[in-house]
Design an enzyme around this catalytic site. Sequence first.
Site, PDB file in Angstrom:
ATOM      1  N   ASP A 334       0.861  -1.181   0.000  1.00 41.93           N
ATOM      2  CA  ASP A 334       0.000   0.000   0.000  1.00 41.93           C
ATOM      3  C   ASP A 334       0.899   1.233   0.000  1.00 41.93           C
ATOM      4  OD1 ASP A 334       1.143   0.188   2.496  1.00 41.93           O
ATOM      5  OD2 ASP A 334      -0.727   0.237   3.617  1.00 41.93           O
ATOM      6  N   ASP A 336       1.458   4.740   2.340  1.00 42.56           N
ATOM      7  CA  ASP A 336       1.078   5.336   3.620  1.00 42.56           C
ATOM      8  C   ASP A 336       1.473   6.814   3.663  1.00 42.56           C
ATOM      9  OD1 ASP A 336       0.509   2.649   5.042  1.00 42.56           O
ATOM     10  OD2 ASP A 336       2.566   2.382   4.357  1.00 42.56           O
ATOM     11  N   ASP A 423      -3.252   4.302   2.792  1.00 40.96           N
ATOM     12  CA  ASP A 423      -3.595   4.608   4.186  1.00 40.96           C
ATOM     13  C   ASP A 423      -3.243   6.061   4.480  1.00 40.96           C
ATOM     14  OD1 ASP A 423      -4.316   1.997   4.575  1.00 40.96           O
ATOM     15  OD2 ASP A 423      -2.536   1.441   5.736  1.00 40.96           O
TER      16      ASP A 423
END
Length: 499
Positions: A334, A336, A423
């Site tokens: 992902d 962040d 995120d």
Amino acid sequence: MFQTSLSTLLRKRRRPESTPAHPQQGKKFGEVIVYLVERRMGKSRRNFLTSLARSKGFCVDNTLSAEVTHIVAEGNPAHELWPWLQEQDVPHLDNTNVLDITWFTESMRAGRPVPVEEQHRIQKPSLQLKTCLPDTSLPTVSQYACQRRTTLDNRNKVLTDALEVLAENYEFNDSKGSCLGFRRAVSVLKSLTTALSCLQDAVDLPCLGEESKMVIEEILECGSSSRVDNILADERYQTLKLFTSVFGVGPKTAEKWYRIGLRSLEQIHSNSSIHFNRMQAAGFLYYEDISKPVTIAEAKAVGCIIEETASCYSSNVTISLTGGFCRGKEFGHDVDFILTVPEPGKEDGLLPAVIDTLRSQGILLYSDFQESTFDLNKLPSRRFEAMDHFEKCFLILKLQMGLVEGQQADPSRRRDWKAVRVDLVAPPADRYAFCLLGWTGSTQFERDLRRFARLERGMLLDNHALYDKTTNTFLQAKTEEDIFAHLGLDYIEPWQRNA
Ligand code: UTP
Ligand code: MN
């Protein structure tokens, strides 16, 4: 080089002087010419450090020419390095700085060559010392990852990959202690600057239990471990690994599905008795995309989107890339980001606004917003929690591939976008340093920072604060460096935290 492509994303995180606008120019400190000794450092780590230094404007010479002013070595005891240097016939060797890697690390951190001090020098051994007191002692390896420097250049990948399989298998069997034991062993091996060649090399290393040593010995002697091979071939292991690769599916759920006889993602999907939560539904819907690694170019494109979106809310928002990409990784699961505004409290509502804007742009595929439960009066928390209390959101964004630098048009693709996991976390400004340190990872590095703080310093560290139990006070920090200093630890750069 990823350091170069990351420079724009990192610019808000680092002090401005440490990231030159044009890293390729590489001649900012022309009076200092660095030579990195490959001996013991190894080729790939040397390449890595060379590009890092060049991206920060340092001049690094690949040959040991007369122009070199600073020779930098790592893991070379003086009694080995000096005879080697003398063999190289370097002109004016006595007038050249012969330095330990600490000088280099400090300079990278400062973004400029730091003045040479006595503790940086690898002193030429006097004849007398050489014959009477050969310095054969190798530096000892700390049991804490936060006292080791672990780059992405893993010299023992064959061993760590094998031990990671064991750790994962213990995790699937819900044996937390054994899982952690293997993860610690993996982390120690990742920090080594040389490859283990026999079990004897490992005798002085911390955190290697009997089981780890048996696996290491088997691999060093036979090239593979039967125990690891058996796990890899095991149906349960393979199935749980597959199921947990879905966003929103943890070991517990995976086990439940395995028990009722499910073996493939298709079987899960077509089983009408299974009800997905929202996260799992998104996990299955976008599985093809989000199970693929996110590239650094994609992370950069996402960074631009978040930056533009947040600036609609306020011109004062700072976006910092964190997580694995901040540690120099070229791929991640992902991306962040930490979002902050200057005044503590004003971050309240920032993420809902960002989410709304992303939705109105039609690029929000999934969002799970978690309101802040942060309460200064409830600190220090004595519980270790993976989750912190800051306002945060877990997203899946629709990234148009046209926004990704260097992206080749792929006519075989059915669509021109990719789903990417993102995120975002928005701590109050005065908590930024703690949040950044916590989210930069790696997970093992964070665990050991907390363990070190508690056991060695009598302090409690988490993503929110650092609390000194001896004086019953909270220690304030504006930067990650402040936190390391409070803990009495040498500063470890993000790219050295790949524990
Ligand atoms: P990630 O799971 O994103 O790991 O969490 P990573 O290191 O970036 O690796 P990849 O490349 O994505 O796979 C980043 C860090 O953020 C912390 C985790 O503990 C980890 O160290 N984190 C995550 C928190 O502190 N709180 C959270 O709520 C979530
Ligand atoms: Mn990440």
